[in-house]
Design a protein around this motif. Structure first.
Motif, PDB file in Angstrom:
ATOM      1  N   PRO A 465       0.847  -1.195   0.000  1.00 20.27           N
ATOM      2  CA  PRO A 465       0.000   0.000   0.000  1.00 20.27           C
ATOM      3  C   PRO A 465       0.880   1.241   0.000  1.00 20.27           C
ATOM      4  CG  PRO A 465       0.008  -1.017   2.170  1.00 20.27           C
ATOM      5  CD  PRO A 465       0.736  -1.963   1.254  1.00 20.27           C
ATOM      6  N   GLN A 466       0.341   2.353  -0.462  1.00 20.40           N
ATOM      7  CA  GLN A 466       1.127   3.568  -0.629  1.00 20.40           C
ATOM      8  C   GLN A 466       1.784   4.003   0.675  1.00 20.40           C
ATOM      9  OE1 GLN A 466       1.748   4.953  -3.564  1.00 20.40           O
ATOM     10  NE2 GLN A 466       3.155   6.389  -2.557  1.00 20.40           N
ATOM     11  N   THR A 470       7.281   3.876   0.853  1.00 25.71           N
ATOM     12  CA  THR A 470       8.475   4.719   1.007  1.00 25.71           C
ATOM     13  C   THR A 470       9.324   4.324   2.203  1.00 25.71           C
ATOM     14  OG1 THR A 470       7.177   6.311   2.294  1.00 25.71           O
ATOM     15  CG2 THR A 470       7.311   6.654  -0.088  1.00 25.71           C
ATOM     16  N   ARG A 471       8.938   3.300   2.933  1.00 24.70           N
ATOM     17  CA  ARG A 471       9.695   2.905   4.126  1.00 24.70           C
ATOM     18  C   ARG A 471      10.694   1.808   3.753  1.00 24.70           C
ATOM     19  NH1 ARG A 471       4.765   2.776   8.307  1.00 24.70           N
ATOM     20  NH2 ARG A 471       5.190   0.540   8.358  1.00 24.70           N
ATOM     21  N   GLU A 497       8.815  -2.677  -3.878  1.00 24.69           N
ATOM     22  CA  GLU A 497       7.405  -2.337  -3.749  1.00 24.69           C
ATOM     23  C   GLU A 497       6.490  -3.501  -4.106  1.00 24.69           C
ATOM     24  OE1 GLU A 497       6.175   1.242  -5.611  1.00 24.69           O
ATOM     25  OE2 GLU A 497       7.882   2.414  -4.889  1.00 24.69           O
ATOM     26  N   THR A 498       6.966  -4.399  -4.959  1.00 17.21           N
ATOM     27  CA  THR A 498       6.144  -5.529  -5.401  1.00 17.21           C
ATOM     28  C   THR A 498       6.942  -6.818  -5.271  1.00 17.21           C
ATOM     29  OG1 THR A 498       4.965  -4.127  -6.982  1.00 17.21           O
ATOM     30  CG2 THR A 498       4.807  -6.515  -7.292  1.00 17.21           C
ATOM     31  N   VAL A 522       1.676  -5.308   9.485  1.00 14.87           N
ATOM     32  CA  VAL A 522       1.436  -3.935   9.047  1.00 14.87           C
ATOM     33  C   VAL A 522       0.475  -3.863   7.863  1.00 14.87           C
ATOM     34  CG1 VAL A 522       3.628  -3.038   9.919  1.00 14.87           C
ATOM     35  CG2 VAL A 522       3.514  -4.020   7.609  1.00 14.87           C
ATOM     36  N   ALA A 523       0.198  -4.981   7.187  1.00 13.72           N
ATOM     37  CA  ALA A 523      -0.731  -4.977   6.058  1.00 13.72           C
ATOM     38  C   ALA A 523      -1.214  -6.399   5.826  1.00 13.72           C
ATOM     39  CB  ALA A 523      -0.078  -4.415   4.799  1.00 13.72           C
ATOM     40  N   SER A 524      -2.368  -6.527   5.123  1.00 17.71           N
ATOM     41  CA  SER A 524      -2.946  -7.861   4.947  1.00 17.71           C
ATOM     42  C   SER A 524      -3.719  -7.931   3.638  1.00 17.71           C
ATOM     43  CB  SER A 524      -3.879  -8.191   6.115  1.00 17.71           C
ATOM     44  OG  SER A 524      -5.015  -7.340   6.097  1.00 17.71           O
ATOM     45  N   ALA A 525      -4.054  -9.149   3.266  1.00 17.34           N
ATOM     46  CA  ALA A 525      -4.875  -9.378   2.078  1.00 17.34           C
ATOM     47  C   ALA A 525      -5.334 -10.821   2.085  1.00 17.34           C
ATOM     48  CB  ALA A 525      -4.084  -9.073   0.806  1.00 17.34           C
ATOM     49  N   LYS A 526      -6.234 -11.141   1.156  1.00 12.17           N
ATOM     50  CA  LYS A 526      -6.661 -12.512   0.926  1.00 12.17           C
ATOM     51  C   LYS A 526      -6.335 -12.883  -0.515  1.00 12.17           C
ATOM     52  CE  LYS A 526     -10.578 -12.469   4.156  1.00 12.17           C
ATOM     53  NZ  LYS A 526     -12.056 -12.669   4.278  1.00 12.17           N
ATOM     54  N   ILE A 527      -5.993 -14.145  -0.724  1.00 18.11           N
ATOM     55  CA  ILE A 527      -5.742 -14.650  -2.054  1.00 18.11           C
ATOM     56  C   ILE A 527      -6.576 -15.910  -2.262  1.00 18.11           C
ATOM     57  CG2 ILE A 527      -3.680 -15.846  -1.210  1.00 18.11           C
ATOM     58  CD1 ILE A 527      -4.206 -14.600  -4.805  1.00 18.11           C
TER      59      ILE A 527
END
Length: 531
Positions: A465-466, A470-471, A497-498, A522-527
């Motif tokens: 995510p945006q 940058t970190r 980034e990817t 710090v971030a999540s998603a489903k696949i």
């Protein structure tokens, strides 16, 4: 005054398929605060109404002050149905005791910090429906000028409420503390506030109040007797037992007659056949309570407080009893913590059942030591007998899904048959938790990773995510199944980034992706994988 109340509703499973046992009996764990891997969560109280169990979890917030959660869980489906959070009128609250009332509501009491009065501790009382809707909640800022610590709550035959608490001068009731019993009506309005008298210099409480079959009450407490070691002032503790009527008039007071270097308070129940039972650590062999061998004693007594029988656990080891209760058939159920080697912080959950006269029927030990044999750690705090005879218990476990080299203390939930078994017909005294799972049921609270293509046949890419792009930090992407089991993990370079996953070889289904920075998600998603 401000009452902060937050409700969450979930329909995700607590680790389905993590164990080979029928759905009505299981052992699992869950992380109430998965966004903070180092948050110490502990299941402290458990109640049951019908097929639902209610588990409390309390913790200290990062910004200070205590927060408490109540989880409503369907014991047949293992679904978290609802969560209610309490923070109190000034941002600090701790639930200490709960009971189910005669009208099948939940009554809970505890303490809250009054920052407007030099951080003095106050008492509260609340009544909730079985769906965790608040009927009423009362905060009591003016009961005493000193600190008040709630210990337990019980309902009278007439439907009024008795709250057992400790009044102390200092931040902890270590000096000049006294036991008090407060009575309220069914709406929480104070009817009286009485002191229970004893002859000891320091009274600590931390015991139980339990209603007898005649409508009176037993109240147990820890007290300090004298010092035995003038050099370092080792405190010697003993226990007392009061019998009071519904108006808190003392009928008798008995000293339990033990000495102890440790701070274990006596736990107490009444028995439907008359009298009751009380249980405590009987003795230790060392001055240091952290290196000790504790002998557990359970003692029956008649309605006048006279001992009638006793049951001892004298095997070498470090053992703590946290709760006992009377089962529907008159047996006694109890639980706590046991470590045969005598060293604390490497223990196992301990559950037992005796007859009403203390004859041992069985005892079980629950541990995750098969997964992490160098440091097993589980403690059970509370239990409840369900309407169908199943035993529900809670406490904490150091989960093996946590960051490598660190312990993640999470809530453990046991729903067992009447023999304490995960699988029917278990033999022997030991049951082992061979796996524990953390359902990632709050992934929506985190920023969302971009996953493409999604669905995928096995190869896919994941983009930051945006806010994170940058970190420059080392990251790790972890993949979990729907039961919370960690399947795969991938290193994610700091300036990338990817991340491309060329071959995700798991079977068809939905999987959770969780991105970690410095051991915190710090971030999540489903696949979705389709074959």
């Amino acid at each position: 005054m401000r009452t902060l109340l937050i409700c969450f509703v979930f329909s995700l499973l607590l680790g389905p398929g993590a164990f080979a046992q029928p759905p009505e009996s299981f052992i699992t764990s869950f992380d109430p605060n998965p966004d903070n891997m180092f948050q110490a969560d502990k299941g402290y109280i458990i109640l049951s109404i019908g097929n639902n169990v209610y588990v409390t979890n309390g913790f200290v917030k990062e910004e200070g002050g205590r927060k408490n959660q109540i989880f409503m869980i369907d014991a047949n489906t293992r679904q978290i149905v609802k969560v209610v959070e309490f923070e109190g009128p000034q941002g600090d609250l701790a639930i200490i005791a709960c009971t189910v009332t005669q009208d099948q509501h939940i009554l809970l009491t505890g303490e809250w910090r009054d920052y407007n009065a030099a951080n003095t501790m106050r008492m509260f009382l609340a009544k909730l429906t079985p769906d965790l809707e608040i009927v009423w909640i009362k905060y009591y800022p003016d009961l005493a000028a000193t600190y008040l610590y709630s210990d337990d709550v019980e309902e009278t035959v007439n439907g009024d409420y008795l709250i057992y608490l400790v009044e102390g001068i200092g931040p902890w009731p270590h000096s000049g503390a006294e036991l008090r019993v407060i009575k309220t009506d069914t709406m929480g309005n104070i009817l009286f506030n009485k002191m229970l008298i004893d002859t000891f210099s320091r009274t600590y409480g931390h015991g139980d109040i339990t209603r007898t079959n005649e409508g009176n009450f037993y109240v147990s407490s820890r007290v300090q007797g004298y010092y035995t070691d003038p050099l370092n002032g080792t405190k010697i503790f003993t226990g007392i037992l009061h019998k009071i009527d519904p108006d808190a008039n003392q009928l008798w007071t008995k000293t339990l007659g033990y000495v102890n270097f440790d701070i274990q308070a006596p736990v107490c129940i009444s028995l439907s056949g008359g009298g009751g039972a009380v249980m405590w650590m009987d003795d230790t062999l060392t001055v240091d309570p952290d290196i000790a061998w504790d002998f557990i004693l359970m003692q029956g007594f008649d309605p006048e407080g006279n001992p009638t029988w006793k049951r001892e656990w004298n095997r070498w080891g470090y053992r703590v009893v946290n709760r006992i209760l009377e089962a529907g058939n008159g047996d006694i159920l109890g639980l706590g913590y046991y470590e045969r080697g005598g060293w604390p912080n490497r223990g196992k959950g301990w559950l037992f059942r005796t007859t009403s006269s203390g004859e041992l029927l069985w005892e079980r030990v629950y541990s995750d030591s098969l997964i992490r044999p160098w440091s097993p750690l589980m403690e059970l705090f509370d239990l409840s007998e369900m309407d169908d005879g199943r035993i529900a218990a809670t406490g904490y476990v150091a989960d093996t899904n946590s960051v490598e080299g660190a312990l993640n203390f999470n809530v453990v939930l046991l729903v067992l048959d009447s023999m304490g078994c995960v699988e029917p017909g278990c033999s022997g005294s030991t049951q082992y938790v061979v796996s524990t799972s953390e359902p990632l049921f709050r992934l929506a609270d985190l920023p969302v990773l971009s996953v493409f293509p999604n669905p995928s046949s096995g190869a896919f890419s994941v983009a930051l995510p945006q806010a994170l792009a940058t970190r420059n930090r080392p990251r790790e992407l972890r993949c979990y199944d729907q039961g919370g089991k960690l399947l795969r993990q991938f290193d994610w370079p700091g300036l990338t980034e990817t991340l491309h996953i060329p071959d995700f070889s798991e079977t068809q289904g939905v999987y959770y992706l969780l991105l970690f920075e410095r051991h915190r998600p710090v971030a999540s998603a489903k696949i979705m994988i389709q074959r």
